[in-house]
Design an enzyme around this catalytic site. Structure first.
Site, PDB file in Angstrom:
ATOM      1  CE1 TYR A 175     -10.135  16.415 -16.063  1.00 26.99           C
ATOM      2  CE2 TYR A 175      -8.312  17.914 -16.449  1.00 26.99           C
ATOM      3  CZ  TYR A 175      -9.076  16.836 -16.826  1.00 26.99           C
ATOM      4  OH  TYR A 175      -8.771  16.171 -17.969  1.00 26.99           O
ATOM      5  CG  ASP A 214      -1.838   1.191   1.267  1.00 31.71           C
ATOM      6  OD1 ASP A 214      -1.648   2.132   0.463  1.00 31.71           O
ATOM      7  OD2 ASP A 214      -2.770   1.187   2.093  1.00 31.71           O
TER       8      ASP A 214
END
Ligand SMILES: NC(=O)c1ccc[n+]([C@@H]2O[C@H](COP(=O)([O-])OP(=O)(O)OC[C@H]3O[C@@H](n4cnc5c(N)ncnc54)[C@H](OP(=O)(O)O)[C@@H]3O)[C@@H](O)[C@H]2O)c1
Length: 266
Positions: free
Chosen positions: A152, A65
């Protein structure tokens, strides 16, 4: 053109699917040995074995991770243990969630910081001693939104934190040149992956349109001059070139792969 990648060791972060996976496959096709990671064991193992089967290259799946220091360490140290050197580090990760400024909490900002900026810092720090030995190179996979964030509005986490990655890369490219290390970035615009479907689904919800309508609008409104989303393979081809010996005089560059979407001169 021989890209000079045969036998090189390449680390591709976040590579069970999407852009990371496409880059891992393209490096493997060029004869590189590829260590690739993601959080889901089954997914990363399946991706690595499919790529090995398709290309004949050695691929190493690693469960890690990248939003934690431990995950970054696991990725780099396991890759090194299995493959013995690092020639190319491709920094990539899952994208931070969409959301406008007033919807985002302290905790969401913290998580995005760990995932997007700290993973880039940590992977770079961990790989650097090896890259100095091999005179290797680093490629940060970021986003065109760094250069033109206004279209965005719901990606403020990505826009803010990736800009920091670019500040780091531009500084490092100058600083590490004396060690023979090149540092570049590649910026996807709208490349057809699950992440883009996730973002388009979010837009559809916000605007009351269907997913198909949102996608059609992107493809027909002229925002993307080439009139379509990109294929991950098209993105990967550009990435692999930048990380190859054929790009030996290119450093400090951010290359957009966006069908002409960015309107800035540079
Ligand atoms: N596609 C585009 O056009 C586009 C445009 C601009 C920016 N980007 C950015 O490029 C990056 C990759 O996008 P994508 O389109 O390839 O996304 P994707 O298709 O959703 O793939 C994301 C990959 O990242 C892995 N991943 C996610 N979180 C992780 C973590 N914490 N640690 C390790 N691996 C992790 C996922 O595997 P697991 O779930 O198994 O961990 C998966 O392999 C994202 O940051 C995205 O925001 C993409």
């Amino acid at each position: 053109m021989d890209l000079g990648l045969k036998g090189k060791v390449v680390l591709v972060a976040a590579a069970s699917k999407g852009l990371g996976r496409a880059m891992a496959e393209e490096f493997a096709r060029e004869g590189a040995k590829v260590a690739m990671c993601s959080r889901e064991q089954d997914a990363i193992r399946a991706a690595a074995s499919e790529i090995a089967k398709a290309t004949g290259a050695e691929t190493i799946p690693i469960v890690a991770d990248l939003s934690s220091a431990k995950g970054c360490e696991t990725f780099v140290s396991s890759a090194l243990e299995k493959l013995g050197r690092i020639d190319v580090l491709v920094v990539n990760a899952g994208g931070p969630p969409p959301g406008r400024f007033e919807e985002l909490t302290e905790e969401t900002w913290d998580k995005a910081y760990q995932l997007t900026l700290q993973s880039a810092v940590r992977l770079t720090r961990l790989a650097l001693p090896e890259l100095k030995k091999t005179k290797g190179n680093i490629l940060y996979s970021t986003s065109t939104s760094v250069r033109q964030p206004t279209q965005y509005l719901n990606l403020i986490l990505s826009n803010a934190l990736r800009a920091a990655v670019h500040g780091m890369l531009k500084t490092l490219s100058k600083d590490l040149a004396k060690d023979g290390i090149r540092v570049n970035a590649i910026q996807p615009g709208r490349i057809k992956t699950d992440r883009i479907v996730q973002l388009d689904t979010d837009t559809a919800k916000r605007t009351g349109k269907s997913l198909e309508e949102v996608q059609k609008e992107w493809e027909t409104s002229g925002v993307i001059p080439l009139g379509r989303y990109g294929d991950p393979k098209e993105f990967a081809a550009a990435a692999v070139f930048l990380a190859s010996e054929r790009a030996s005089y290119i450093t400090g560059v951010s290359l957009q792969v966006d069908g002409g979407m960015l309107q800035a001169m540079f």
